[in-house]
Motif scaffolding. Structure first.
Motif, PDB file in Angstrom:
ATOM      1  N   GLY A   1       0.845  -1.298   0.071  1.00 43.09           N
ATOM      2  CA  GLY A   1       0.045  -0.031  -0.024  1.00 43.09           C
ATOM      3  C   GLY A   1       0.812   1.276   0.166  1.00 43.09           C
ATOM      4  O   GLY A   1       0.283   2.388  -0.053  1.00 43.09           O
ATOM      5  N   GLY A   2       2.265   1.142  -0.131  1.00 44.34           N
ATOM      6  CA  GLY A   2       3.007   2.314   0.091  1.00 44.34           C
ATOM      7  C   GLY A   2       3.598   2.610  -1.525  1.00 44.34           C
ATOM      8  O   GLY A   2       3.361   1.957  -2.304  1.00 44.34           O
ATOM      9  N   SER A   3       4.308   3.618  -1.505  1.00 43.62           N
ATOM     10  CA  SER A   3       4.981   4.068  -2.787  1.00 43.62           C
ATOM     11  C   SER A   3       6.310   4.357  -2.705  1.00 43.62           C
ATOM     12  O   SER A   3       6.819   5.182  -1.489  1.00 43.62           O
ATOM     13  N   TYR A   4       7.374   4.209  -3.415  1.00 41.60           N
ATOM     14  CA  TYR A   4       8.583   4.525  -3.554  1.00 41.60           C
ATOM     15  C   TYR A   4       9.144   5.224  -4.683  1.00 41.60           C
ATOM     16  O   TYR A   4       8.612   4.818  -5.749  1.00 41.60           O
ATOM     17  N   ASP A   5      10.043   6.209  -4.688  1.00 44.44           N
ATOM     18  CA  ASP A   5      10.317   7.097  -5.693  1.00 44.44           C
ATOM     19  C   ASP A   5      11.645   7.221  -5.623  1.00 44.44           C
ATOM     20  O   ASP A   5      12.222   8.019  -4.487  1.00 44.44           O
ATOM     21  N   ASN A   6      12.646   6.882  -6.592  1.00 45.99           N
ATOM     22  CA  ASN A   6      14.057   7.313  -6.643  1.00 45.99           C
ATOM     23  C   ASN A   6      14.054   8.449  -7.693  1.00 45.99           C
ATOM     24  O   ASN A   6      13.541   8.396  -8.848  1.00 45.99           O
ATOM     25  N   LEU A   7      13.901   9.652  -7.320  1.00 40.32           N
ATOM     26  CA  LEU A   7      13.646  10.962  -8.264  1.00 40.32           C
ATOM     27  C   LEU A   7      14.554  11.334  -9.158  1.00 40.32           C
ATOM     28  O   LEU A   7      14.457  12.078 -10.251  1.00 40.32           O
ATOM     29  N   GLY A   8      15.610  10.393  -9.307  1.00 42.71           N
ATOM     30  CA  GLY A   8      16.715  10.710 -10.314  1.00 42.71           C
ATOM     31  C   GLY A   8      16.445   9.580 -11.511  1.00 42.71           C
ATOM     32  O   GLY A   8      16.900   9.657 -12.604  1.00 42.71           O
ATOM     33  N   SER A   9      15.437   8.799 -11.390  1.00 38.75           N
ATOM     34  CA  SER A   9      15.058   7.887 -12.406  1.00 38.75           C
ATOM     35  C   SER A   9      13.840   8.496 -13.335  1.00 38.75           C
ATOM     36  O   SER A   9      13.152   9.647 -13.178  1.00 38.75           O
ATOM     37  N   TYR A  10      13.706   7.894 -14.489  1.00 40.19           N
ATOM     38  CA  TYR A  10      12.758   8.657 -15.551  1.00 40.19           C
ATOM     39  C   TYR A  10      11.313   8.394 -15.104  1.00 40.19           C
ATOM     40  O   TYR A  10      10.658   9.304 -15.119  1.00 40.19           O
ATOM     41  N   ARG A  11      11.123   7.397 -14.403  1.00 45.46           N
ATOM     42  CA  ARG A  11       9.566   7.029 -13.884  1.00 45.46           C
ATOM     43  C   ARG A  11       9.465   8.118 -12.846  1.00 45.46           C
ATOM     44  O   ARG A  11       8.285   8.764 -12.874  1.00 45.46           O
ATOM     45  N   SER A  12      10.243   7.998 -11.810  1.00 45.54           N
ATOM     46  CA  SER A  12       9.891   8.841 -10.580  1.00 45.54           C
ATOM     47  C   SER A  12      10.104  10.343 -10.704  1.00 45.54           C
ATOM     48  O   SER A  12       9.280  11.187 -10.213  1.00 45.54           O
ATOM     49  N   ALA A  13      10.773  10.636 -11.606  1.00 46.65           N
ATOM     50  CA  ALA A  13      11.008  12.289 -12.001  1.00 46.65           C
ATOM     51  C   ALA A  13       9.882  12.647 -12.531  1.00 46.65           C
ATOM     52  O   ALA A  13       9.425  14.087 -12.347  1.00 46.65           O
ATOM     53  N   GLY A  14       8.967  11.895 -13.199  1.00 46.48           N
ATOM     54  CA  GLY A  14       7.594  12.395 -13.851  1.00 46.48           C
ATOM     55  C   GLY A  14       6.741  12.701 -12.606  1.00 46.48           C
ATOM     56  O   GLY A  14       5.511  13.629 -12.948  1.00 46.48           O
ATOM     57  N   ARG A  15       7.073  12.435 -11.487  1.00 49.30           N
ATOM     58  CA  ARG A  15       6.246  12.605 -10.315  1.00 49.30           C
ATOM     59  C   ARG A  15       6.145  14.012  -9.963  1.00 49.30           C
ATOM     60  O   ARG A  15       5.402  14.837  -9.277  1.00 49.30           O
ATOM     61  N   VAL A  16       7.465  14.709 -10.259  1.00 49.54           N
ATOM     62  CA  VAL A  16       7.577  16.118  -9.726  1.00 49.54           C
ATOM     63  C   VAL A  16       7.097  17.008 -10.631  1.00 49.54           C
ATOM     64  O   VAL A  16       7.102  17.078 -12.027  1.00 49.54           O
ATOM     65  N   ASP A  17       6.480  17.997 -10.032  1.00 53.59           N
ATOM     66  CA  ASP A  17       5.990  19.196 -11.067  1.00 53.59           C
ATOM     67  C   ASP A  17       7.122  19.966 -11.633  1.00 53.59           C
ATOM     68  O   ASP A  17       8.021  20.318 -11.250  1.00 53.59           O
ATOM     69  N   PRO A  18       7.259  19.864 -13.084  1.00 57.08           N
ATOM     70  CA  PRO A  18       8.207  20.495 -13.665  1.00 57.08           C
ATOM     71  C   PRO A  18       8.278  21.923 -13.774  1.00 57.08           C
ATOM     72  O   PRO A  18       9.441  22.484 -14.055  1.00 57.08           O
ATOM     73  N   GLY A  19       7.549  22.756 -12.970  1.00 55.60           N
ATOM     74  CA  GLY A  19       7.399  24.246 -13.183  1.00 55.60           C
ATOM     75  C   GLY A  19       7.554  24.829 -14.720  1.00 55.60           C
ATOM     76  O   GLY A  19       6.986  24.271 -15.453  1.00 55.60           O
ATOM     77  N   MET A  20       8.364  25.807 -14.870  1.00 54.40           N
ATOM     78  CA  MET A  20       8.329  26.423 -16.265  1.00 54.40           C
ATOM     79  C   MET A  20       8.850  25.274 -17.301  1.00 54.40           C
ATOM     80  O   MET A  20       8.396  25.192 -18.395  1.00 54.40           O
ATOM     81  N   GLY A  21       9.616  24.055 -16.886  1.00 51.49           N
ATOM     82  CA  GLY A  21      10.064  23.255 -17.711  1.00 51.49           C
ATOM     83  C   GLY A  21      11.355  23.660 -18.457  1.00 51.49           C
ATOM     84  O   GLY A  21      11.817  24.639 -18.617  1.00 51.49           O
TER      85      GLY A  21
END
Length: 801
Positions: A633-653
């Motif tokens: 029921g949990g979630s894990y993200d390695n924010l340096g990965s392609y999948r997890s980086a998509g979870r982050v709001d890109p801002g201006m981009g």
């Protein structure tokens, strides 16, 4: 197929009054043709008295050629509309003696016309041709166009160059429209001398000033303030004396650029006062030279320092020639232009040389490439550089790029061509580059090959099928090219990258599978026994070294590295080629960096061996294998990965904001992998997940959203914060706040130490989970201006029945 006029028997006609830089441009034309074809043209100072069939090349300024132009009706209107530094290249081959005109609006225009002629000519042994349809009328779009060429050991090639090599490179940059070269003083934030230097640094500076002047180009000096305390009268006297020696000995100086920091670190008030004093000294020897200032800052909190800089500029000191926009200015260029009085020009100082930890990082770069190709590998990025140039071109008066060596060679020529005309297609620049510097017969292949190398770095490496295709293309050119092609260092630079990328991909596939096999053995530790499982897993991981893959690719890279050192002093290793550090261009030293979690696993193995009880050892193994497991029921993200980086709001981009000033970006932390074993063990090992993270600059927040949570469950959030690189001169610690849904502060004033990883776990308020969705916001509160978040666990707590 366009009709081509053969010019091997041509003679060059130039005005007898041509002197200085105009005569130099004619000399460049004759010498560069001879180098590439073996054809030596004769130079005349008047038209032949009798009609002949031999082609003529008439070159010079419009004024100097007034009596020599035979096709005035064809050229009169064009001569009237070219602007300063502009030129005409025109083939008049309809009847009689074929004539090629190279007409400059002024002396510089002649040099740039010569450059365009050479770029478009088709040259081979004893032959040079030009399309009969050639008619080019061109003027530059921006008044400042150039590059920094620093003679110091920190660079990955320049310190190995002779005076002759420097002159050739300056000449080649000019052929693509550069009108400014920035040089460095002997004393900077680097060693004064190095093992490869052939000339005393001050003597090289003096000679470079004279060379640049001989081409009629502008001489800039990047001159940081290296003293600790400029309020000390003795220090001030010494600093002024050093500068007076340089100012008095250089034959030409047009501008001196002083960075606010990196290095240096004066507050704007004393910086402006000191710069005004320097201006008086500078103009004593070079009356037209001006001081330019760059508000790049690392030592202070960036916003207050920048506001103080604006306050000083808005007093509009008369001595200030203009301001600079470059790395470590945490302001978008359009905003910067609005804040600077219109009387002052803005020069861009763009970092075209680095891959990460830089102004314009490679977007979403695969970690395997970041760990191997590193920060200063050969990095042709033509499409990206054109976009970065054009995104903000309208807000400045041009660019003199920041460069640390030869690795960014292609990028320099792309920037020069874009500074001349931002509508120029990149492929046209690459074709000219390949045709002039490598050979007409491979021009199209090399041009397309450079574009392909840029695509090698797009997306996850392990599934990028472009890499193999790119290597096949370069290998075919290698097999079919003669010595004239294979010995060209620019061809060798492209070729080594093609082999290198393919080698890294092969290793990534292989070592990823080895890691999975090792973990399978560890999962069977209960049956095998903990120590036996660890021993077998170690043997599997060691196969990366004992039975490596694709060694032919690696061997070819080693051969090319030696050839490049011999050809251009390119320093691709520390020991063999004398690079000062791995991240200063020595990417061959990291070609075999582990691409899986072997080093982290080996730390676990050593920890297991230090435990006396079998059950405790088995527990440690299970915990290690479950490091990233958030539980059911949990979630894990390695924010340096392609999948997890998509979870982050890109801002201006990154497209609108290529410097990521207001947009989180994926960034590597390779320094963690290079920690000594004691530090690694203190952290419990350094997993690859910490080697790449999401990064935000200054006051830009990082937002991560999670959906589909159970409103009736309790959750905690665990975060791994990565401290920035250790710096001997300033603390890079920062303090962070984490909020949920913009209203619940769950981690406050978290101290993230430089060079370390800080992990915090906190409960998520139950009321924040009401709709099953949460937004986490990470905000730097104070301290160093980079915030790095590597991992996030959302952990569902067990339900109490």
């Amino acid at each position: 197929m366009k009709a081509v006029i053969e010019l091997s028997a041509a003679r060059v006609v130039a005005s007898s009054a041509a002197r200085g830089a105009e005569a130099k441009a004619i000399q460049v034309l004759i010498e560069e043709v001879a180098k590439r074809t073996g054809v030596t043209w004769t130079q005349l100072d008047s038209l032949p008295s009798e009609p002949q069939q031999q082609p003529l090349i008439i070159a010079g300024t419009a004024a100097a050629l007034d009596s020599l132009i035979q096709h005035r009706s064809e050229l009169e209107a064009d001569i009237g509309r070219i602007q300063p530094e502009g030129f005409i290249v025109h083939v008049a081959a309809q009847a009689g003696t074929p004539i090629v005109y190279i007409i400059g609006k002024d002396v510089r225009g002649v040099l740039y016309g010569v450059g365009r002629f050479l770029r478009k000519a088709v040259m081979s042994e004893q032959s040079i041709g030009m399309s009969v349809q050639t008619h080019i009328v061109s003027s530059p779009s921006f008044p400042i166009r150039g590059h920094q060429l620093g003679y110091r050991p920190k660079t990955n090639a320049y310190d190995a160059w002779s005076v002759e090599q420097y002159e050739q490179y300056i000449r080649e940059l000019a052929l693509f429209g550069a009108n400014s070269i920035e040089i460095l003083p002997p004393r900077t934030d680097d060693d004064a001398t190095g093992p490869l230097m052939k000339v005393d640094p001050l003597q090289m500076m003096i000679q470079l000033s004279a060379i640049i002047d001989s081409y009629g180009l502008n001489v800039w000096i990047w001159y940081p303030n290296m003293a600790e305390d400029y309020s000390d009268p003795e220090v001030r006297t010494e600093e002024l004396a050093e500068r007076e020696e340089i100012f008095s000995k250089l034959s030409r100086i047009d501008a001196v650029m002083i960075p606010g920091s990196d290095p240096g670190g004066m507050h704007p008030v004393p910086l402006f006062e000191w710069s005004g004093e320097l201006s008086e000294l500078l103009q004593r020897y070079h009356p037209q030279a001006r001081i330019w200032l760059s508000p790049q800052v690392m030592k202070y909190e960036p916003r207050p320092w920048l506001e103080a800089f604006y306050e000083q500029v808005n007093q509009e000191p008369e001595w200030l020639g203009g301001v600079v926009y470059g790395p470590h200015i945490d302001e978008l260029l359009p905003v910067y232009r609005e804040r600077i009085p219109q009387k002052y020009r803005i020069r861009r100082y763009e970092d075209i040389t680095h891959n990460y930890h830089c102004q314009y990082p490679v977007a979403d770069w695969d970690l395997a490439l970041a760990m191997t190709a590193a920060r200063e590998s050969y990095n042709p990025r033509p499409l990206a550089e054109k976009h970065i140039h054009n995104q903000f071109a309208a807000y400045a008066d041009g660019n003199i790029s920041y460069s640390e060596g030869i690795n960014d060679d292609v990028n320099k020529f792309v920037w020069s061509d874009q500074d001349w005309n931002p509508d120029t297609p990149v492929i046209e620049t690459l074709r000219d580059f390949a045709r002039l510097f490598i050979g007409s017969e491979v021009a199209e292949g090399v041009a397309q090959g450079l574009l392909a190398l840029e695509q090698n770095w797009v997306g996850p490496l392990i599934i990028n099928d472009q890499v193999e295709v790119t290597l096949q293309q370069w290998m075919q050119m290698e097999q079919e090219g003669g010595p004239q092609v294979l010995n060209q260092y620019r061809f060798q630079m492209g070729l080594i990258r093609a082999y290198y990328d393919a080698y890294v991909k092969r290793r990534l596939i292989y070592e990823t599978e080895l890691e999975h096999k090792a973990k399978d053995l560890l999962r069977d530790a209960g049956r095998l026994g903990s120590l036996n499982a660890v021993e077998q897993a170690e043997r599997v991981l060691e196969q990366a070294n004992a039975a490596p893959v694709a060694q032919g690719y690696k061997q070819r890279c080693c051969e090319l590295a030696d050839e490049l050192f011999a050809n251009i002093g390119s320093q691709l290793t520390v020991e063999r080629h004398f690079a000062i550090a791995v991240d200063r261009g020595a990417f061959m030293d990291t070609i075999d960096a582990p691409l899986n979690d072997a080093n982290w696993l080996r730390t676990q193995f050593r920890l297991v061996h230090g435990l006396a009880d079998e059950q405790v050892r088995l527990l440690h193994i299970r915990q290690a294998l479950s490091r990233t497991n958030p539980g059911p029921g949990g979630s894990y993200d390695n924010l340096g990965s392609y999948r997890s980086a998509g979870r982050v709001d890109p801002g201006m981009g990154g497209y609108e904001d290529p410097g990521y000033l207001h947009s989180p970006r994926v960034a590597p932390s390779i320094y963690l992998l290079r920690m000594n074993e004691e530090k690694k063990r203190a952290l419990g090992g350094v997993p690859l997940a910490w080697a790449q993270h999401v990064n935000a600059l200054a006051d830009t927040p990082i937002h991560a959203t999670y959906q589909h949570l159970d409103p009736d469950s309790a959750y905690t959030v665990k975060v791994a914060y990565v401290g920035d690189t250790v710096d001997a001169e300033l603390s890079r610690d920062c303090w962070v706040r984490l909020t949920v849904n913009d209203c619940y502060v769950i981690q406050d004033d978290i101290h993230v130490r430089e060079g370390m990883v800080t992990i915090h776990e906190s409960s998520i308020p139950q009321e924040a989970l009401a709709d099953g969705q949460i937004k986490l916001t990470f905000q730097r509160m104070r301290g160093f201006k980079r915030l790095n978040v590597a991992e996030i666990w959302i952990i569902r707590q067990p339900v109490q029945l």
